[in-house]
Design an enzyme around this catalytic site. Structure first.
Site, PDB file in Angstrom:
ATOM      1  N   LYS A 265       0.819  -1.213   0.000  1.00 44.57           N
ATOM      2  CA  LYS A 265       0.000   0.000   0.000  1.00 44.57           C
ATOM      3  C   LYS A 265       0.851   1.261   0.000  1.00 44.57           C
ATOM      4  O   LYS A 265       0.503   2.261  -0.591  1.00 44.57           O
ATOM      5  CB  LYS A 265      -0.872   0.030   1.251  1.00 44.57           C
ATOM      6  N   ARG A 266       1.946   1.190   0.725  1.00 46.45           N
ATOM      7  CA  ARG A 266       2.799   2.378   0.888  1.00 46.45           C
ATOM      8  C   ARG A 266       3.617   2.691  -0.362  1.00 46.45           C
ATOM      9  O   ARG A 266       4.169   3.770  -0.487  1.00 46.45           O
ATOM     10  CB  ARG A 266       3.766   2.184   2.059  1.00 46.45           C
TER      11      ARG A 266
END
Ligand code: GLU
Length: 512
Positions: A265-266
């Site tokens: 996600k990051r």
């Protein structure tokens, strides 16, 4: 032949990563190809990880991609409900059935006791502290305790879980459509919790029970679930369901653009690209993400891009609509190794779809945005602008952003090129050509171009001396469309306005 039924089974724990959409897509393609059913099942048994809004997000993301489920929370169907939290009452029965068959057992250990045991093992230098055949007889459960004691505790309602009893000394064979045969030895497996103290099933139990009750024929999911599959096979066996165990296909990971590990996600923020289909508004900026939709992607391009992230049809062709890829799709052609997430490729796909979109369709799409910018173009005319600009941009909305000069005067002229190209005779050449062009009728690109050619040949000047100046006069930049095409779309009146104004400004250069 048993009809194909596949499911996409996300947990609503937040925004759905692009890898989840790829899993949904492969399930969808497989279902369509076999005339089967594509099911959405929401696996929300872990109340601690439940995130409000996540289910709505999943539905909207699937819809946006055109992957509408045949059965699911929004669509209904004969095997519902499709949210596991609404099926809670069904799971206990199966856990009890396993206990009766000697394949599972009650365990009364408290969290504190478990932690204490883990700590002791750590200190004693054990490599693993998992609850398994080595440990279970030291713990408080229906295998280690006196049966009468167990009965009393159960009758008194003492909190307990039900665990799967994994016996050592067996080899479990998993047949996977992508990875071939994978074997796992049962010594390595822990006694997974199946039913939690609050009566909720864990993922493992609910997943297997529902796959059975929903008559799932193929389990197509991410590679991270492969290690759980041995437990799942044991559950099928324990419940006597081996006859109709689904076939498994574990999809390769999606890797970061630099190939260093799994895309997370990051990584969106790290690499400056979206990794979610739609934007997600979290409680902090850190937890909020942009999406492919918000970045301006055409969902057809995203779907095409994702399909090729781990699969290809074995031909050179790269552009496939959902319909076109359906007959080509096969689990066997899915790659074993991870697929690198290449954002430039995603942009390339978008551009391909943009170029293939009819100008009129783009005009319809862009009219509201044009209006919000205070422009009121006629739709047919806007379509012409789209026709000229669509090959020069990646996203539809950039047609208006980059091609603003069709709607209003040029804001900045490319000074660096002007500095090189503006010569002492430029002004008279500029004016001379203007005279010819603005009097040409009909005012169409081909005619304007041949008039211009005849003129500069007669004037003894090459196109290189004059065309760049016209390009900058009309678009402010050398990156705009070809001069004669721009002139045609602008028409004689606007062309005159733009050229006269530019010439005036360019002339100032001589004075400064
Ligand atoms: N709920 C699991 C997930 O979130 C489903 C895994 C599976 O498809 O079995 O991915």
């Amino acid at each position: 032949m048993v009809p194909v039924r596949v499911r996409f089974a996300p947990s609503p724990t937040g925004a759905l990563h692009i890898g989840g959409i790829r899993t949904a897509l492969y399930n969808y393609l497989f279902a369509r190809q076999h005339g089967g059913t594509f099911i959405l099942r929401i696996e929300d048994t872990d109340q601690n990880r439940y995130v409000p809004g996540a289910e709505a997000y999943i539905l909207e993301a699937l819809q946006w991609c055109g992957l509408t489920p045949d059965e699911g929370p929004g669509s209904g169907g004969p095997y519902g409900p499709y949210r596991q939290s609404e099926r809670k009452s069904r799971y206990r029965e199966y856990a009890l059935r396993l206990v009766e068959a000697g394949k599972a057992y009650y365990a009364f250990d408290t969290e504190a006791e478990l932690e204490e045991k883990r700590e002791k093992l750590r200190q004693a230098g054990w490599a693993s502290s998992q609850y398994d055949h080595r440990l279970r007889m030291d713990m408080r459960n229906s295998l280690s305790m006196d049966p009468e004691d167990v009965r009393q505790r159960l009758d008194a309602g003492e909190p307990h879980v039900i665990r799967l009893k994994v016996d050592p000394g067996e080899e479990i064979l998993i047949r996977d459509a992508i990875r071939g045969e994978v074997t796992v030895r049962t010594e390595e497996l822990d006694d997974k919790v199946l039913l939690k103290a609050d009566g909720m099933p864990t993922y493992h139990l609910a997943n297997i029970v529902d796959d059975r009750l929903m008559e799932i024929t193929h389990v197509i999911r991410g590679e991270e679930w492969l290690p759980s599959t041995a437990h799942h096979v044991l559950l099928y066996r324990g419940l006597g369901w081996e006859d109709r165990m689904p076939e498994f296909a574990h999809l390769p990971l999606i890797l970061r653009p630099d190939g260093k590990g799994k895309l997370s996600k990051r990584d969106g923020a790290r690499f400056g690209m979206p990794v979610f289909p739609l934007a997600w508004k979290g409680d902090t900026d850190e937890n909020s993400f942009t999406g492919f939709r918000e970045e301006g992607f055409d969902p057809r391009a995203v779907v095409n891009f994702l399909a090729f992230l781990g699969w290809n049809p074995g031909t050179e062709q790269e552009i496939y609509s959902l319909e076109a890829m359906t007959p080509e799709f096969s689990l066997e052609r899915i790659h074993k190794s991870g697929a690198r997430f290449d954002y430039d490729k995603a942009r390339w796909y978008n551009q391909q779809y943009l170029m293939a979109t009819p100008d009129e369709e783009l005009a319809t799409l862009l009219l509201p945005e044009a209006a919000s910018r205070g422009w009121k173009p006629d739709k047919e005319w806007l379509a012409k602008v789209c026709g000229l600009m669509k090959e020069r941009v990646t996203f539809a909305r950039d047609i208006l952003r980059k091609g603003y000069y069709f709607f209003e005067p040029v804001k900045d002229y490319d000074q660096a090129t002007l500095a090189r190209k503006w010569q002492p005779d430029s002004a008279s050449l500029f004016e001379g050509l203007m005279e010819v062009l603005l009097n040409t009728r009909p005012f169409v690109a081909a005619g304007l171009e041949s008039k211009a050619k005849a003129w500069w040949e007669a004037a003894g000047a090459g196109p290189g001396a004059i065309l760049p100046l016209y390009r900058i006069a009309l678009a402010g930049t050398m990156k705009g469309p070809a001069v004669f095409e721009m002139l045609e779309v602008l028409g004689p009146d606007l062309s005159r306005e733009r050229l006269v104004r530019a010439l005036e400004i360019f002339r100032q250069r001589e004075k400064s």
